[in-house]
Write an enzyme that holds these catalytic residues in place. Structure first.
Site, PDB file in Angstrom:
ATOM      1  N   GLY A 136      43.651  30.829  47.030  1.00 22.20           N
ATOM      2  CA  GLY A 136      42.217  30.559  47.140  1.00 22.20           C
ATOM      3  C   GLY A 136      41.998  29.064  47.388  1.00 22.20           C
ATOM      4  O   GLY A 136      42.955  28.294  47.500  1.00 22.20           O
TER       5      GLY A 136
ATOM      6  N   LEU B 214      44.023  41.223  39.041  1.00 22.49           N
ATOM      7  CA  LEU B 214      43.466  41.225  37.681  1.00 22.49           C
ATOM      8  C   LEU B 214      42.888  42.578  37.292  1.00 22.49           C
ATOM      9  O   LEU B 214      42.764  42.889  36.108  1.00 22.49           O
ATOM     10  CB  LEU B 214      42.367  40.161  37.550  1.00 22.49           C
TER      11      LEU B 214
ATOM     12  N   ASP C 205      28.783  26.519  36.851  1.00 21.53           N
ATOM     13  CA  ASP C 205      27.443  26.078  36.420  1.00 21.53           C
ATOM     14  C   ASP C 205      26.447  27.245  36.437  1.00 21.53           C
ATOM     15  O   ASP C 205      25.382  27.152  35.834  1.00 21.53           O
ATOM     16  CB  ASP C 205      26.936  24.944  37.319  1.00 21.53           C
TER      17      ASP C 205
ATOM     18  N   TYR D 139      26.727  37.307  39.348  1.00 24.55           N
ATOM     19  CA  TYR D 139      27.945  36.484  39.386  1.00 24.55           C
ATOM     20  C   TYR D 139      28.029  35.621  38.117  1.00 24.55           C
ATOM     21  O   TYR D 139      29.061  35.603  37.439  1.00 24.55           O
ATOM     22  CB  TYR D 139      27.927  35.610  40.639  1.00 24.55           C
TER      23      TYR D 139
HETATM   24  N1  NAP Z   1      33.585  27.638  45.104  1.00 23.96           N
HETATM   25  C1  NAP Z   1      32.684  27.104  44.281  1.00 23.96           C
HETATM   26  O1  NAP Z   1      31.743  26.408  44.715  1.00 23.96           O
HETATM   27  C2  NAP Z   1      32.803  27.329  42.793  1.00 23.96           C
HETATM   28  C3  NAP Z   1      31.781  26.813  41.971  1.00 23.96           C
HETATM   29  C4  NAP Z   1      31.874  26.994  40.594  1.00 23.96           C
HETATM   30  C5  NAP Z   1      32.955  27.677  40.045  1.00 23.96           C
HETATM   31  N2  NAP Z   1      33.918  28.186  40.855  1.00 23.96           N
HETATM   32  C6  NAP Z   1      35.044  28.892  40.220  1.00 23.96           C
HETATM   33  O2  NAP Z   1      36.240  28.218  40.578  1.00 23.96           O
HETATM   34  C7  NAP Z   1      37.327  29.158  40.680  1.00 23.96           C
HETATM   35  C8  NAP Z   1      37.998  29.019  42.033  1.00 23.96           C
HETATM   36  O3  NAP Z   1      37.033  29.294  43.054  1.00 23.96           O
HETATM   37  P1  NAP Z   1      37.405  29.243  44.606  1.00 23.96           P
HETATM   38  O4  NAP Z   1      36.198  28.767  45.318  1.00 23.96           O
HETATM   39  O5  NAP Z   1      38.722  28.565  44.809  1.00 23.96           O
HETATM   40  O6  NAP Z   1      37.558  30.814  44.892  1.00 23.96           O
HETATM   41  P2  NAP Z   1      38.202  31.554  46.160  1.00 23.96           P
HETATM   42  O7  NAP Z   1      38.556  30.588  47.229  1.00 23.96           O
HETATM   43  O8  NAP Z   1      37.250  32.678  46.463  1.00 23.96           O
HETATM   44  O9  NAP Z   1      39.554  32.122  45.570  1.00 23.96           O
HETATM   45  C9  NAP Z   1      39.570  33.189  44.676  1.00 23.96           C
HETATM   46  C10 NAP Z   1      40.922  33.835  44.737  1.00 23.96           C
HETATM   47  O10 NAP Z   1      40.920  34.951  43.840  1.00 23.96           O
HETATM   48  C11 NAP Z   1      41.543  36.040  44.515  1.00 23.96           C
HETATM   49  N3  NAP Z   1      41.124  37.322  43.948  1.00 23.96           N
HETATM   50  C12 NAP Z   1      40.027  38.065  44.234  1.00 23.96           C
HETATM   51  N4  NAP Z   1      40.038  39.204  43.517  1.00 23.96           N
HETATM   52  C13 NAP Z   1      41.167  39.173  42.765  1.00 23.96           C
HETATM   53  C14 NAP Z   1      41.739  40.078  41.836  1.00 23.96           C
HETATM   54  N5  NAP Z   1      41.199  41.264  41.535  1.00 23.96           N
HETATM   55  N6  NAP Z   1      42.911  39.726  41.238  1.00 23.96           N
HETATM   56  C15 NAP Z   1      43.518  38.549  41.533  1.00 23.96           C
HETATM   57  N7  NAP Z   1      43.028  37.670  42.411  1.00 23.96           N
HETATM   58  C16 NAP Z   1      41.859  37.978  43.023  1.00 23.96           C
HETATM   59  C17 NAP Z   1      41.117  35.876  45.961  1.00 23.96           C
HETATM   60  O11 NAP Z   1      41.962  36.619  46.817  1.00 23.96           O
HETATM   61  P3  NAP Z   1      41.391  37.129  48.244  1.00 23.96           P
HETATM   62  O12 NAP Z   1      40.956  35.884  48.973  1.00 23.96           O
HETATM   63  O13 NAP Z   1      42.562  37.813  48.861  1.00 23.96           O
HETATM   64  O14 NAP Z   1      40.234  38.014  47.925  1.00 23.96           O
HETATM   65  C18 NAP Z   1      41.279  34.369  46.133  1.00 23.96           C
HETATM   66  O15 NAP Z   1      42.611  34.015  46.432  1.00 23.96           O
HETATM   67  C19 NAP Z   1      36.696  30.528  40.396  1.00 23.96           C
HETATM   68  O16 NAP Z   1      36.854  30.839  39.035  1.00 23.96           O
HETATM   69  C20 NAP Z   1      35.219  30.323  40.689  1.00 23.96           C
HETATM   70  O17 NAP Z   1      34.410  31.227  39.963  1.00 23.96           O
HETATM   71  C21 NAP Z   1      33.864  28.022  42.222  1.00 23.96           C
END
Ligand code: NAP
Length: 279
Positions: free
Chosen positions: A5, A32, A96, A119
């Protein structure tokens, strides 16, 4: 978990750069929602589990709440149980969006949570699952926001792509937040591992801005000449409600790390100069 990710891939890059041994776990091999998929990891005797995986489709979650909860709540519960079984420290990321975004003061870690979207509710349920499952010293939750970095769909990339296509840009000026570089968040995360830190930390770059001010700064730093018009959120109705004023205060993180959290324009500048961005 979630090693491919946006955040997970940056964590993997930095773990490699620090010569720290790790096993990158990616979906769907490690899922997961299928706790049995974690079993092969038992023999590796992990001492730390970093979970960068999540269901992150904020708008889709409003109509796919079961799916969002199965990953962000039940899946995280299963991971916490696994961490308990193998005696590993669990590092997890939240958002947040667990707050309403109505407070003009910003939020500290102990402030009352009040998510306005599915979410946000599912991520809060994941936080609660960890707190209920693991002893207090065995987990860290980093709440972050407005993330950008390589290997992911994010605001910086979207702005530069749209400017490159010569599209007129209208950007929301009435949502305030803390843009955060995955490179900085990964550094804080790995630095915390060598401290006795535990509990919840707000982990965002210092300073605040609107999406409009963020866009203007991106174009200034990249020296892209494009007209950007500020608009209110009504111009882009979204399915999920977003916090209007989501400022996370990072004093607790800064104290644990014993250094200052740098400001978002400085982190943005490093990102823009370190990576070849698609335009
Ligand atoms: N992006 C933001 O602005 C933001 C803001 C606040 C908090 N966060 C938090 O920061 C963390 C990282 O976010 P990110 O933006 O890096 O997310 P991301 O790019 O969407 O990456 C999420 C990863 O989780 C994988 N995934 C999805 N379903 C899954 C499952 N059932 N089991 C195992 N893995 C699974 C996805 O795989 P696939 O791609 O193959 O589906 C992807 O590799 C998350 O906890 C998110 O809630 C993000």
């Amino acid at each position: 978990m979630g090693a491919d990710g946006m955040l997970g891939s940056m964590l993997a890059t930095q773990l490699t750069a620090r010569s720290m041994a790790f096993t990158p776990c990616t979906y769907p091999e490690f899922d997961l929602t299928r706790p049995e998929s974690l079993r092969p990891l038992v023999s590796l005797h992990p001492t730390v589990i970093i979970n960068a995986s999540a269901y992150t489709a904020v708008d889709l979650a409003e109509t796919e709440s079961e799916k969002a909860y199965s990953v962000n709540a039940d899946g995280v519960k299963a991971l916490a149980l696994f961490a308990k079984e193998v005696g590993a420290r669990l590092i997890h990321f939240s958002t947040d969006y667990v707050f309403s975004g109505q407070s003009s003061q910003g939020y500290v870690e102990s402030d009352v949570t009040e998510p306005a979207s599915v979410y946000g509710q599912s991520k809060l349920a994941g936080e609660q699952a960890i707190r209920e499952t693991l002893p207090p010293l065995q987990w860290i939750i980093l709440r972050t926001a407005w993330l950008y970095g390589p290997n992911g769909k994010n605001f910086v990339q979207t702005m530069l792509t749209m400017a490159g296509q010569g599209k007129p840009l209208r950007v929301v000026n009435d949502q305030i937040g803390c843009p955060t570089y995955t490179g900085d968040l990964s550094t804080w995360t790995l630095d915390l591992l060598s401290t006795p830190a535990s509990g919840i930390y707000h982990a965002v770059n210092a300073g605040t801005c609107s999406w409009y001010a963020f866009a203007i700064t991106i174009f200034e730093q990249q020296q892209v000449d494009v007209k950007v018009t500020p608009v209110t959120s009504d111009a882009f109705p979204s399915v999920a409600k977003r916090p209007a004023y989501s400022i996370l205060k990072t004093q607790r993180l800064s104290q644990a790390l014993n250094y200052k959290i740098r400001k978002w324009p400085e982190a943005l500048s490093e990102y823009l100069s370190s990576f070849t961005l698609r335009t």
